[in-house]
Motif scaffolding. Structure first.
Motif, PDB file in Angstrom:
ATOM      1  N   ALA A  57      13.713  12.009  74.244  1.00 30.49           N
ATOM      2  CA  ALA A  57      14.411  11.531  75.423  1.00 30.49           C
ATOM      3  C   ALA A  57      13.471  10.636  76.203  1.00 30.49           C
ATOM      4  O   ALA A  57      12.259  10.699  76.055  1.00 30.49           O
ATOM      5  CB  ALA A  57      14.871  12.714  76.268  1.00 30.49           C
ATOM      6  N   HIS A  58      14.044   9.814  77.049  1.00 31.03           N
ATOM      7  CA  HIS A  58      13.238   8.843  77.795  1.00 31.03           C
ATOM      8  C   HIS A  58      12.598   9.458  79.022  1.00 31.03           C
ATOM      9  O   HIS A  58      11.619   8.941  79.545  1.00 31.03           O
ATOM     10  CB  HIS A  58      14.110   7.667  78.224  1.00 31.03           C
ATOM     11  CG  HIS A  58      14.771   6.983  77.078  1.00 31.03           C
ATOM     12  ND1 HIS A  58      14.110   6.078  76.279  1.00 31.03           N
ATOM     13  CD2 HIS A  58      16.021   7.088  76.569  1.00 31.03           C
ATOM     14  CE1 HIS A  58      14.925   5.648  75.349  1.00 31.03           C
ATOM     15  NE2 HIS A  58      16.086   6.251  75.495  1.00 31.03           N
ATOM     16  N   SER A 101      11.297  13.070  81.019  1.00 30.69           N
ATOM     17  CA  SER A 101      10.945  14.472  80.874  1.00 30.69           C
ATOM     18  C   SER A 101      10.515  15.031  82.216  1.00 30.69           C
ATOM     19  O   SER A 101       9.702  14.437  82.912  1.00 30.69           O
ATOM     20  CB  SER A 101       9.801  14.642  79.864  1.00 30.69           C
ATOM     21  OG  SER A 101       9.312  15.962  79.899  1.00 30.69           O
ATOM     22  N   ASP A 151      16.003   5.900  69.179  1.00 29.22           N
ATOM     23  CA  ASP A 151      17.419   5.584  69.362  1.00 29.22           C
ATOM     24  C   ASP A 151      17.627   4.085  69.572  1.00 29.22           C
ATOM     25  O   ASP A 151      18.580   3.496  69.058  1.00 29.22           O
ATOM     26  CB  ASP A 151      18.037   6.390  70.508  1.00 29.22           C
ATOM     27  CG  ASP A 151      17.129   6.501  71.712  1.00 29.22           C
ATOM     28  OD1 ASP A 151      16.133   5.743  71.783  1.00 29.22           O
ATOM     29  OD2 ASP A 151      17.396   7.333  72.587  1.00 29.22           O
ATOM     30  N   PRO A 176      20.405  13.572  81.678  1.00 26.42           N
ATOM     31  CA  PRO A 176      20.828  14.067  80.358  1.00 26.42           C
ATOM     32  C   PRO A 176      22.175  13.511  79.918  1.00 26.42           C
ATOM     33  O   PRO A 176      22.410  13.337  78.713  1.00 26.42           O
ATOM     34  CB  PRO A 176      20.883  15.587  80.542  1.00 26.42           C
ATOM     35  CG  PRO A 176      20.856  15.829  82.005  1.00 26.42           C
ATOM     36  CD  PRO A 176      20.147  14.683  82.614  1.00 26.42           C
ATOM     37  N   GLU A 232      21.390  10.139  78.446  1.00 24.79           N
ATOM     38  CA  GLU A 232      20.733  10.296  77.149  1.00 24.79           C
ATOM     39  C   GLU A 232      21.738  10.646  76.061  1.00 24.79           C
ATOM     40  O   GLU A 232      21.663  10.148  74.932  1.00 24.79           O
ATOM     41  CB  GLU A 232      19.641  11.372  77.247  1.00 24.79           C
ATOM     42  CG  GLU A 232      18.486  11.037  78.171  1.00 24.79           C
ATOM     43  CD  GLU A 232      17.653   9.885  77.655  1.00 24.79           C
ATOM     44  OE1 GLU A 232      17.827   9.496  76.482  1.00 24.79           O
ATOM     45  OE2 GLU A 232      16.826   9.370  78.412  1.00 24.79           O
ATOM     46  N   ILE A 278      23.697   7.525  75.229  1.00 23.77           N
ATOM     47  CA  ILE A 278      22.903   6.606  74.407  1.00 23.77           C
ATOM     48  C   ILE A 278      22.976   7.027  72.943  1.00 23.77           C
ATOM     49  O   ILE A 278      23.157   6.191  72.041  1.00 23.77           O
ATOM     50  CB  ILE A 278      21.443   6.566  74.903  1.00 23.77           C
ATOM     51  CG1 ILE A 278      21.355   5.807  76.236  1.00 23.77           C
ATOM     52  CG2 ILE A 278      20.533   5.926  73.863  1.00 23.77           C
ATOM     53  CD1 ILE A 278      19.975   5.827  76.864  1.00 23.77           C
ATOM     54  N   HIS A 319      21.622   1.721  77.701  1.00 25.96           N
ATOM     55  CA  HIS A 319      20.228   1.709  77.256  1.00 25.96           C
ATOM     56  C   HIS A 319      19.292   1.206  78.357  1.00 25.96           C
ATOM     57  O   HIS A 319      18.132   1.600  78.418  1.00 25.96           O
ATOM     58  CB  HIS A 319      20.086   0.860  75.999  1.00 25.96           C
ATOM     59  CG  HIS A 319      20.590   1.547  74.763  1.00 25.96           C
ATOM     60  ND1 HIS A 319      19.772   1.976  73.749  1.00 25.96           N
ATOM     61  CD2 HIS A 319      21.850   1.896  74.388  1.00 25.96           C
ATOM     62  CE1 HIS A 319      20.486   2.545  72.795  1.00 25.96           C
ATOM     63  NE2 HIS A 319      21.767   2.504  73.155  1.00 25.96           N
ATOM     64  N   GLY A 344      18.239   4.107  80.222  1.00 29.63           N
ATOM     65  CA  GLY A 344      17.180   4.809  79.493  1.00 29.63           C
ATOM     66  C   GLY A 344      15.837   4.136  79.663  1.00 29.63           C
ATOM     67  O   GLY A 344      14.819   4.793  79.872  1.00 29.63           O
ATOM     68  N   TRP A 363      21.440  14.237  67.672  1.00 28.88           N
ATOM     69  CA  TRP A 363      20.975  13.981  69.031  1.00 28.88           C
ATOM     70  C   TRP A 363      22.065  14.279  70.060  1.00 28.88           C
ATOM     71  O   TRP A 363      21.789  14.834  71.122  1.00 28.88           O
ATOM     72  CB  TRP A 363      20.540  12.524  69.175  1.00 28.88           C
ATOM     73  CG  TRP A 363      19.236  12.223  68.530  1.00 28.88           C
ATOM     74  CD1 TRP A 363      18.254  13.115  68.175  1.00 28.88           C
ATOM     75  CD2 TRP A 363      18.754  10.931  68.152  1.00 28.88           C
ATOM     76  NE1 TRP A 363      17.207  12.459  67.603  1.00 28.88           N
ATOM     77  CE2 TRP A 363      17.473  11.129  67.572  1.00 28.88           C
ATOM     78  CE3 TRP A 363      19.268   9.652  68.242  1.00 28.88           C
ATOM     79  CZ2 TRP A 363      16.715  10.077  67.101  1.00 28.88           C
ATOM     80  CZ3 TRP A 363      18.503   8.592  67.763  1.00 28.88           C
ATOM     81  CH2 TRP A 363      17.252   8.808  67.202  1.00 28.88           C
ATOM     82  N   ARG A 374      21.461  16.824  73.036  1.00 29.30           N
ATOM     83  CA  ARG A 374      21.430  16.342  74.417  1.00 29.30           C
ATOM     84  C   ARG A 374      22.593  16.884  75.240  1.00 29.30           C
ATOM     85  O   ARG A 374      22.452  17.096  76.449  1.00 29.30           O
ATOM     86  CB  ARG A 374      21.405  14.817  74.421  1.00 29.30           C
ATOM     87  CG  ARG A 374      20.118  14.265  73.802  1.00 29.30           C
ATOM     88  CD  ARG A 374      20.083  12.746  73.746  1.00 29.30           C
ATOM     89  NE  ARG A 374      18.911  12.285  73.019  1.00 29.30           N
ATOM     90  CZ  ARG A 374      18.573  11.020  72.876  1.00 29.30           C
ATOM     91  NH1 ARG A 374      19.327  10.056  73.411  1.00 29.30           N
ATOM     92  NH2 ARG A 374      17.489  10.673  72.199  1.00 29.30           N
TER      93      ARG A 374
END
Length: 422
Positions: free
Chosen positions: A32-33, A35, A252, A301, A304, A307, A336, A339, A410, A414
């Protein structure tokens, strides 16, 4: 070698490679982009009355990284008078002992002084703490300027003992330098700790000796020195590299670009789709940094998961030879772009003093990364065509099937994270 044997060899190689890559990827969590475990250390360098100073905002574990790293390796408890072990219903945890810090300020200041080593011309600079404070958690306002850093360090420490993993220490170091405006490097003074799964460490470096200030980032725990030289050109190049690096490392995004290339090939339509995708992600990347996106806990989330769904859509569309419209890929670009903004927010910070040039450079880096992925994809296609043209269709279908399966994985993962965030 006969043509049929060449085709068979190419197919075997392609499907074995695809199976191997998928097996490796499916054993790893979907990247994931953003955290919640990202830890950021900020270092702002300034010149005050002819004295070189550094304002530092550091997560508490980085101030004790030598002790934490040793405890992790030896599997022993942390040992420090400045830490208090607390037993709860869910296990043990540590808190900063504010009473012990108040009683032995000099020892705590020594720990702060030794946490980072500043040097010029290959010589380490002697340092002295000019003030520090502790926060229960990372403050909302960042070190975007010298005045903001001064205000933060001047805040009173908490009366309660903050949780060790959430506490943040702000301090200012006076450096004994004969050239306060010269090139400066900084590195970690203590050994690294093991961040653990889902945790990343970044460093925001701000040179406030320039007007306006110049910022850049450095990943990790500064085991290798990071240079602070006030160069806007090198900073611009740094964020171009970060943009290219992110799209190349963001699987991704890589797979989406590959599906676009496999969907329409090297045709005029690919130019239209890539342009639409670029415009879309540029809009949301900029809009997010201007504060135009929600801050709801489920938003990241949800994006994500969306995406991942866009990658699945692109793969299926390419498989059935319906590559999608310009409007659809503009929408995918919008997703995106969100993201991209999440990761840029981590590595740059939304209070960075030179935000606009950094945004521009990061976006340029993304485009260069896209071009590199397209070039690599077309090179592989050309190689396969020269080796065994009949193998192109099954290899293309196998690649798209693998991308569809991985993106489906994914989505499930997610969506599970989304449920827990609501």
């Amino acid at each position: 070698m006969p043509q049929s044997r060449k085709c068979t060899s190419a197919l075997n190689f392609a499907f074995f490679s695809l199976f191997y890559v998928l097996a490796m990827l499916l054993t790893q969590p979907a990247g994931a982009h953003f955290s919640d475990g990202t830890k950021v250390r900020t270092i702002l360098v300034a010149e005050e009355n002819g004295i070189l100073v550094a304002y530092v905002r550091a997560p508490a574990p980085l101030v004790f990284s030598d002790l934490v790293g040793k405890a992790q390796v030896d599997q022993t408890p942390l040992e420090s008078s400045f830490l208090r072990l607390e037993t709860t219903g869910t296990g043990n945890r540590y808190r900063l002992n504010m009473g012990a810090i108040a009683e032995d300020r000099s020892s705590f200041e020594t720990r702060l002084t030794e946490a980072l080593v500043f040097s010029q011309a290959g010589l380490d600079l002697s340092a002295k703490i000019a003030g520090f404070t502790v926060h229960m958690q990372r403050p909302q306002s960042e070190f975007g300027s010298l005045s903001a850093a001064k205000t933060a360090v001047a805040e009173p420490p908490p009366h309660l003992d903050p949780l060790f993993g959430q506490a943040v220490v702000d301090y200012v170091v006076q450096l004994d330098s004969q050239d306060p405006l010269g090139i400066l490097s900084v590195r970690a003074g203590y050994g690294p700790l093991i961040p653990g799964p889902g945790v990343a460490i970044d460093n925001h470096l701000i040179d406030a000796r320039e007007n306006p200030p110049v910022s850049l980032t450095a990943p990790g725990q500064l085991e290798q020195p990071a240079v602070i030289d006030g160069s806007r050109l090198s900073t611009f190049g740094h964020f171009v590299f970060q943009g290219a690096l992110h799209i190349v490392e963001g699987l991704d995004h890589v797979l989406l670009v590959i599906t676009m290339a496999l969907g329409v090939g090297a045709t005029r339509k690919l130019i239209y789709l890539v342009t639409a995708f670029t415009l879309g992600h540029s809009v949301t990347l900029i809009a997010t940094f201007l504060g135009a996106t929600p801050t709801w806990p489920w938003f990241v989330p949800a994006v994500e998961a969306a995406i991942a769904a866009s990658v699945l859509y692109a793969a299926v569309a390419a498989m059935i030879h319906r590559s999608g419209s310009v409007l659809v890929f503009t929408g995918i670009g919008l997703l995106h772009g969100l993201g991209f903004s999440f990761v840029l927010g981590d590595i740059l910070g939304r209070d960075a003093p030179d935000l606009v040039p950094a945004l521009l450079a990061f976006n340029i880096g993304i485009e260069l990364g896209q071009l590199a992925i397209l070039a690599a994809t077309w090179s592989i296609v050309f190689f396969m065509k020269q080796l065994a043209e009949p193998a192109l269709k099954p290899v293309r279908l196998g690649a798209l099937t693998g991308i569809a399966l991985l993106s489906s994985w994914w989505i499930a993962e997610r969506l599970n994270g989304l449920v827990y965030s609501i």
